[in-house]
Each structure stands twice: as C-alpha cells, then as structure tokens.
Design an enzyme around this catalytic site. Structure first.
Site, PDB file in Angstrom:
ATOM      1  N   GLY A 502      93.855  63.780 -24.195  1.00  0.00           N
ATOM      2  CA  GLY A 502      93.697  65.500 -24.730  1.00  0.00           C
ATOM      3  C   GLY A 502      94.619  66.184 -24.715  1.00  0.00           C
ATOM      4  O   GLY A 502      95.961  66.036 -23.348  1.00  0.00           O
ATOM      5  N   VAL A 509      95.844  66.812 -21.105  1.00  0.00           N
ATOM      6  CA  VAL A 509      94.670  65.520 -19.677  1.00  0.00           C
ATOM      7  C   VAL A 509      95.439  64.118 -20.244  1.00  0.00           C
ATOM      8  O   VAL A 509      95.174  63.419 -21.881  1.00  0.00           O
ATOM      9  CB  VAL A 509      92.785  65.970 -20.736  1.00  0.00           C
ATOM     10  CG1 VAL A 509      91.835  65.828 -19.608  1.00  0.00           C
ATOM     11  CG2 VAL A 509      93.386  67.288 -20.562  1.00  0.00           C
ATOM     12  N   ASP A 619      82.065  79.723 -23.056  1.00  0.00           N
ATOM     13  CA  ASP A 619      82.143  79.052 -23.972  1.00  0.00           C
ATOM     14  C   ASP A 619      81.430  77.365 -24.270  1.00  0.00           C
ATOM     15  O   ASP A 619      81.971  76.601 -24.193  1.00  0.00           O
ATOM     16  CB  ASP A 619      83.897  78.309 -24.236  1.00  0.00           C
ATOM     17  CG  ASP A 619      84.550  78.052 -25.167  1.00  0.00           C
ATOM     18  OD1 ASP A 619      83.886  77.903 -26.383  1.00  0.00           O
ATOM     19  OD2 ASP A 619      85.338  77.101 -25.638  1.00  0.00           O
TER      20      ASP A 619
END
Ligand SMILES: *[C@@H]1O[C@H](CO)[C@@H](O)[C@H](O)[C@H]1NC(C)=O
Ligand SMILES: *[C@@H]1O[C@H](CO)[C@@H](O)[C@H](O)[C@H]1NC(C)=O
Ligand SMILES: *[C@@H]1O[C@H](CO)[C@@H](O)[C@H](O)[C@H]1NC(C)=O
Length: 838
Positions: A502, A509, A619
């Site tokens: 990621g 990531v 979120d």
C-alpha cells in the site's frame, strides 16, 4: 495474480475532505524532533565579533546572550594576523583567578560534543607560558595543559559528554601564578544514538564475553580520528565538523594495504543518523589488503589504564557485486569480528556501517586493529575505511550549581595586545552568572523490546537504536510494544519494494514476517507526509488500549531514528471493498456480507461504548474494514480517532481530522461536529455499498445515482431496493432479510443525527436480518413448495419488532469462557429470534 492488501485505504486525493483540526487531549507527551545540524553554541572567545568559520557563525563571547564568563577574565588579541589560521584564533579570553569559568545557557539535554580551541598567537603576553586545568563539575578534562611553544596550527581538544541541565559550566584553573586561555569553544548536541549504550568489551588477551555498558554516561576524549585511505578530511567536509587524520603513520606494514578511492559513488544510508557518523570522504576512501598479505594492522598509542571506545567504519566500495567479500576484523589479533556487510546490513551497496568496541589496552598501551582474510574463504579481500578512538576519562555531575561569591569579584583590568587594523580595545564585560539550581532529570531507561523470544538483534546498529540521547523521543512510551528497527528491517527484507502492499499520503505499507512467522502489516510513515508524529502517537495510544476481535490489533511500533512505524496484524483477505467490486476476487455471499457487517458493527460499537470508551472513528468506509483469513471483519485506522466531540474553537483546516467524501455525515455541515452518529451515518453508506457492490460516489453514473446514500434512500423509500442489489447475490437474498437490511440502512442515513440508531441498535437489526435470512433458507430446505427458484419471494411472515431500546452493552451476558472482546450475543439472541420467527 494475487493482489495484496493494505491496512489503510488509500485516499483518492479528490475524495478527501479535511476537517477541523483537533488535538487528542490525552496526549501530552513531548514529541521527538528530527535532528538538525546545530547552529549554536559556537563561541569566538575574547571577541565581540561574530565570525564565520567552517561554515558556522562563532559568536563573540562579549556579545552573546547565552554565554557568561568570570568577570575578572580578560581578552587578548593577536598582534599580527596570520593568514594560516582563521581569524577566530586572533582573539582569546584569559583567566587568571583559580575558579574562572564559562557558563553556557540554553543547552539542550543530551549527548554533546565539546570542543576547545587553543592557539598561542603572538601578543604582549606569551600564551605558550600558560599552564592550566580545564574541568567540568567533578572531572578534569585537561590537566596541566600547556601549548607547544609555537604550533603551526591550532590545538583542538574534543570531548563527548552527556548534559542533563540547560546550563553547562567549564572551569579554568591556572597552575600557580600562570594563567589560562581559550580561543574558541563549541558545545553542541549530537544525534540520538550517536553513542551506543553498550559494546563488546575487548582486552589485550581477546574478547571478554560481557558487554561494556553505560557508555553514554562516560565522558570521553577523542584521541584518534583517522580516515583510512590517505586522504585527510577537513572540518568543513564533516557534518559535525570533525577533522580526520590520515592513517599512514599508524599502519605497521605500509605495503600490506593499498588505497582504494571511489569518489563520485553514491552511498546508501540506512539510517538518518548515519550521515552524521562519518563524512562521505571517509566512506569513499579505504585501504584494501594487498596481494600476498593475509592481514594489515594499525596501531595507536593510548593511555594504558583507560577504557577506550573504538569505532571502526566500513563501506564496501571495493566489491562489484554483493556477497563477494567477507573478512575478519581483529582487535590485538585475538578478538575477531566477522565482517559480512551483506548478511548483517542488507543488500544495498555501498552502504556505510560500523562496529563499536570498548577496548582496554592494559600494559600494551596500544590499540591494535587489523583486518585479516578468512582462512578458507573464496572471498580473499578485506578493507577498512575509518577508525576513531575515544578515551573514557570518567563521569561527571552535570547538575548546574553556582559557586558562591561571584558578585564580589573585583574587576581586574588587564589590557593585553595591540590591535593591528581595527581598534577594538578590550572592554570588560560584566557577566551575569545565572543562579539557578536544576534538578537532575532521571535518565529514561528504555528496555529492549522482546515479546517475541526469537528477537535478539546483535549488530552494533541494533544496540545503537535503543538510544534516546535527547531523552525526549517517546519516553517510556508503551515500551512493551516497541520493536527494534533491525527487526522491522528483517521482517520487511529492508523494506523490499516487492513487499509493498500500500502507498498513500502517510507513506508506505509493507507486508512483513517476523522471525517467529508472525505475519504483519508494517506502516512506515514518511517524514513530511500528512501523517505526523502526533497522529502516530494517537494511533499507538488508542490501539494499545484496545483489544477486540473486530478491531485490527496493533502489534507494535518503532520510533527509532526518526522513523514512525506502526506494525499491525496482517489481514489476509484485504479490504471489504476489494471483496465487493473493482477487483478479481471471488465475491462474498449475502450471508458472508451480513456477517462482515455484523462484525464491523461490533467493532464500531465497542469503540463507541466499550472499555476504551467514547471513541469516534470518523473515517468509516469499506476500505477501513479489513478481513482476516477467515473473513472475520475488523475495523482499521484509528489514527484519526478521538474521544469526545470536536473542539469548536479550532477552525483551521488540518489533516488532523479526515473524512471521506460520500461517507460523510450531512449533519456535520450544520453543526461542525462529528459524533458517534457520524460513524453510524458512514456505516449506513457501507451497508449500501455491501448490498449494491458499488462505490459510495460514482461520478460516471447518472446524476441522481452518483451518490449511493441518496440513491439508496430513494430506492428504499420507493420500495424498489431489490432493483439495485448486487446482481451476483440477488438470488440469495430473502425479501425479509433485504427489507430488514434496507430498514437499518435507512435509519443509519437519517439527516438528523438524533434519528439515527446507535451502533448497538444497528447490530441488533443486522443480527435479525441474518436470522431472517437463515430461517428462510432453512424453511426453503424443508418446504419444497416454497422452492420456486425465487428466494426473494420466500418471505417468512414475520412481524419485525423494534429492538431500538436494547443496548449491546449487554454483550457481557454472553457465553461463559469467551474473552470479553469476543462476547457474542448472537448465539443467545439468534435463538430468541428463531423462537419468535416461528
Ligand atoms: C614563550 O614561552 C615559551 C615557553 O616558555 C618559550 O619557548 C618561547 O620562546 C616564548 N616566546 C616568546 C616570544 O617569548
Ligand atoms: C590540575 O589537575 C591536576 C590533576 O587532576 C591536579 O593535581 C592539580 O592540582 C590541578 N591544578 C589546579 C590548579 O587545579
Ligand atoms: C598477520 O600476519 C603476520 C605475518 O604476516 C602474522 O605474524 C600475524 O599473526 C597475523 N595477524 C593476524 C591477526 O592474523
């Protein structure tokens, strides 16, 4: 091709809304700041002028606010200006009283380099006659110090010591009727981890098995600093203004090694710290073993009684490809350190690295360092780049305690020297000695992290990394979760690009595997990325408090060397979104989708109402709901979470609070407040996403359909929800389950937040929707007549009771023997429902 997944959804830039910033109230920890090149304290002694020297400004001690000195001291100026030395050596401060001193104020706590510059220029007073001691509290740095009669270059004495006070006092004690002088003074902080906590202790007979510890509490004096490879390195070339001697006078057999230089090559620095450990010219020059020699040895005369920190620098500028060069480093020919840069330090070349030893010369009075070939090695080559020897001269009390009687000192005027050129008669500046007492701050002990027993580190880098010289880098901060950087390098194969799963504004990531096989997701923040140290600490603080089956667990963190790394449990099946649309994965069945929603609702309900209490996620979206290998849903990304409502006094836009367009509570625009009910709204959007397998916002669709929340509500209210169901699962859904589900989504998506249910209510309703589905399917199995191919029509005729008065806080009444984080009412509740449904 398998696609790997990330812990955090990557925000598409256009879809991010930045909200009002807010500070997480529980966090009052000092933040560690990245090390920057020091700009103080550089003092031009005996002068009122600031002067540039080695790319720094040396401030005249007579015009600096941060330095004070004994009143009866005098200043002197050179009678001739030598072009061979810098103008900072044209003036000096002279001390005649026995307890004279300099007091520097505004010192940062931590390990410092203290450098004293002496140059006996010609003046009315013969500076070469000065004999004096220079001390700090409880320790003499220089005793009976005297200049060579006419040195052609300044004499610079350098010390490394830890200062725990904001003041630093240097005492000058003239011997007998003599006097003391100094031309320039430097006191500046070095980076965290510059000095190791401990290092292998080596005596003349070989290695002693024990490490020598407590190195940072030692005051050390630099005795040798050598660039191996014939090139002298000047202070201007060094990030900490050190000068590096050539090695020629120290090598025993000069033709045993040949100089190898590789200027122009780009070095790979693993840690921010490394650029301060030695300058590039040290790494880009080396001596490598000559043909037909088996070893090369350098010898250094040292004080026999003292321990010495010996630092040996390497950088493989020799070999053309990795893994072709291994050799031994010897101390006294007895102690051997096997050097294999590629096994210890990775695969990138050329990459600087170093080893530290604490060496006790004993009767030899020498430190002998050799490089030697491995006896049965195909890699017949060895090299050395640089070497430093620092003598431990003792420890000191770094508290600042003022002496009595400072203000009774008479001004004793002495004007020495005539000014050639500018007329700067010496003015006696009264110094205010600040009288203030400091408590000595406790050293923060940082214990090594070892929840996984296989961890052990072992390299000198590994030991270095536990340093907090500032004492401010996350002091005592969730130590149990601290992971050594070396282990993270191991787990991620040095942040191997192939393991990147990621990428986003926060950094990268990586997928990683620890030595014990634990799979993890490693989120490495980039400096200067949107996610700052504050969010980093917030995430650690919140996640370390929370353990729940439906929340992604934090395994640990790493904050060494300005890194901000969070390590999470690895979620095998990736994001919920990837299991719904825009991917090649097999789709989830309706039952699986319901279970995922129930799991996520549980996690979210725990955040709102559970032990950690009152946490708003802020979120919630389908990329922040992750699936483990058994498709158990877990809510991720708490870096943005906080307790309690937003602080309305803060109105500036910041990255501190984020939401994602399409999931955002419309109430927020009215009230400027995010509440638990904002999460409920976002969750409602996720419910529709799960049902319809389409994004929350799809700009390619007709205007009325683009916003899923609006479109979904319209369909529910018009009774045509089944028309927008993901066609792949439409055949599986019972109408009753769909109705219940639509009802939940509609409630979640109410404009007014008071009208939205709590996550507890949502959870009950989803459980019920699952039950309706299963009951209907069961019926179908036993009742052939109902099997008409359209399961949507096999509606059990059940009245849907409202459970909105129930609270899921009653989860604790669940099955015995189940960890509270896994408390499940679903079993109990489901049975109730089955009874009711019949
Ligand atoms: C200064 O003192 C040193 C040491 O006592 C002596 O060798 C030197 O000649 C003196 N220089 C002058 C100019 O008097
Ligand atoms: C200087 O230091 C030495 C050794 O520590 C000590 O013997 C001597 O007395 C000191 N001299 C003065 C003037 O303090
Ligand atoms: C280095 O080589 C010399 C002879 O060339 C030998 O006597 C000595 O033992 C060697 N030292 C080491 C550490 O191998």
């Amino acid at each position: 091709m398998a696609k790997l997944h990330i812990i955090h959804g990557v925000h598409a830039p256009g879809f991010i809304l930045f909200f009002i910033s807010l500070q997480y109230p529980l966090l009052l920890l000092t933040l560690s700041s990245a090390y920057t090149t020091p700009t103080k304290h550089f003092i031009n002694c005996g002068s009122s002028k600031s002067m540039n020297y080695t790319n720094r400004v040396f401030v005249g001690d007579r015009s600096s606010d941060s330095i004070s000195f004994t009143k009866q001291s005098t200043s002197t100026q050179s009678s001739e200006q030598l072009s061979s030395v810098s103008a900072i050596y044209d003036t000096a401060r002279i001390f005649r009283s026995p307890s004279s001193r300099y007091v520097l104020d505004g010192i940062d706590k931590g390990t410092h380099i203290v450098r004293l510059h002496f140059f006996p220029f010609a003046s009315t007073r013969n500076l070469s006659k000065a004999v004096f001691n220079v001390s700090i509290k409880g320790l003499t740095l220089l005793s009976n110090f005297q200049m060579p009669s006419s040195p052609d270059s300044p004499v610079v004495e350098e010390f490394l010591l830890s200062i725990n006070s904001t003041k630093f006092v240097l005492y000058f004690s003239p011997q007998g009727s003599s006097f003391a002088f100094i031309n320039a003074l430097e006191v500046f902080l070095v980076p965290d981890g510059f000095i190791p906590d401990s290092a292998p202790n080596v005596g003349i007979s070989g290695n002693s098995s024990r490490n020598y510890g407590g190195i940072p509490s030692q005051v050390s004096r630099t005795v040798y600093r050598v660039n191996v490879g014939e090139v002298e390195v000047t202070r201007v070339q060094d990030n900490l203004w050190r000068s590096w001697d050539t090695d020629d006078k120290y090598i025993y057999v000069p033709n045993a090694a040949q100089t190898h230089a590789s200027f122009g090559r780009r070095l790979t620095y693993r840690y921010d710290l490394d650029i301060y450990l030695a300058p590039e010219p040290v790494y880009l020059t080396a001596k490598q073993m000559s043909l037909n020699f088996t070893n090369a040895t350098w010898g250094f005369k040292v004080s026999a009684k003292a321990h010495h920190l010996v630092r040996v620098h390497f950088c493989d500028i020799i070999s053309e490809s990795p893994n072709t060069l291994q050799f031994n480093l010897y101390v006294y020919g007895n102690f051997a350190q096997y050097i294999d840069p590629y096994s210890n330090f990775g695969f990138v070349s050329p990459e600087p690295f170093h080893y530290d030893f604490v060496v006790q010369p004993g009767s030899s009075g020498l430190v002998n360092i050799s490089i030697g070939l491995l006896s049965a090695s195909m890699y017949q080559q060895a090299y050395l780049n640089g070497l430093e020897i620092m003598e431990f001269i003792g420890s000191w009390e770094s508290d600042f305690v003022p002496l009595e009687g400072d203000n009774q000192d008479k001004h004793v005027g002495l004007i020495i020297g005539l000014v050639s050129g500018s007329i700067a008669l010496c003015i006696f500046v009264s110094a205010v000695i600040f009288v203030c007492k400091h408590k000595k701050p406790k050293r923060t002990e940082i214990s090594a992290w070892s929840p996984l027993p296989a961890f052990g580190g072992g390299s000198s880098h590994g030991e270095l990394t536990e340093q907090t010289a500032h004492g401010s880098a996350v002091p005592n901060f969730h130590l149990g979760l601290k992971i050594p950087l070396a282990e993270i390098h191991f787990a991620t194969n040095n942040f191997d690009g192939k393991l990147l799963i990621g990428k986003g504004g926060f950094g990268n990531v990586y997928r990683g595997t620890f030595r014990d096989g634990t799979k993890v997701a490693v989120k490495r923040s980039e400096l200067g990325s949107g996610q700052g140290f504050f969010e980093f600490q917030t995430e650690i603080t919140i996640l370390s408090k929370i353990r729940h089956r439906h929340l992604v667990s934090l395994i640990g963190y790493c904050s060494e060397r300005s890194e901000m790394i969070l390590v999470y449990e690895f979620m095998e099946k990736g994001t919920l979104r990837d299991r719904l649309y825009n991917s090649d994965f097999p789709y989830l069945t309706w039952k699986q989708r319901l279970e995922v929603c129930i799991g996520a609702a549980r996690g979210l309900n725990y955040l709102h109402k559970g032990a950690a209490g009152g946490i708003i996620h802020r979120d919630i979206k389908s990329t922040n709901i992750l699936l483990d290998k058994n498709y158990i849903a877990k809510v991720a990304d708490f870096g943005l979470s906080k307790s309690g409502p937003l602080d309305q006094s803060q109105t500036h836009v910041s990255t501190g609070v984020k939401g994602t367009f399409g999931y955002l509570d419309p109430e927020y625009f009215k009230t400027q407040q995010l509440t638990e009910k904002s999460d409920v709204y976002s969750f409602g959007v996720v419910l529709l996403e799960v049902l319809c397998a389409r994004p929350a916002i799809d700009p390619l669709l007709p205007r009325e359909q683009a916003n899923l929340a609006d479109w979904g509500i319209a369909c529910i209210q018009n009774g045509i929800l089944e028309q927008i169901v993901d066609p792949r699962i439409a055949g599986q859904i019972t109408l009753s389950s769909l109705r219940k589900y639509g009802e939940v989504a509609e409630k979640c998506l109410q404009e007014e937040d008071e009208e939205r249910p709590s996550m507890g209510d949502v959870l009950w309703d989803l459980e019920y929707a699952l039950q309706l589905q299963q009951t209907a399917v069961k019926r179908e199995m036993y009742d052939d007549s109902a099997t008409d191919g359209s399961s949507l029509l096999t509606v059990p005729n059940v009245r849907l009771p409202s459970f909105s008065t129930f609270s899921v806080e009653e989860e604790g009444l669940g099955k015995e023997g189940v960890d509270s984080s896994e408390m499940s009412i679903s079993g109990v509740f489901s049975q109730m429902k089955i009874e009711e449904a019949r």
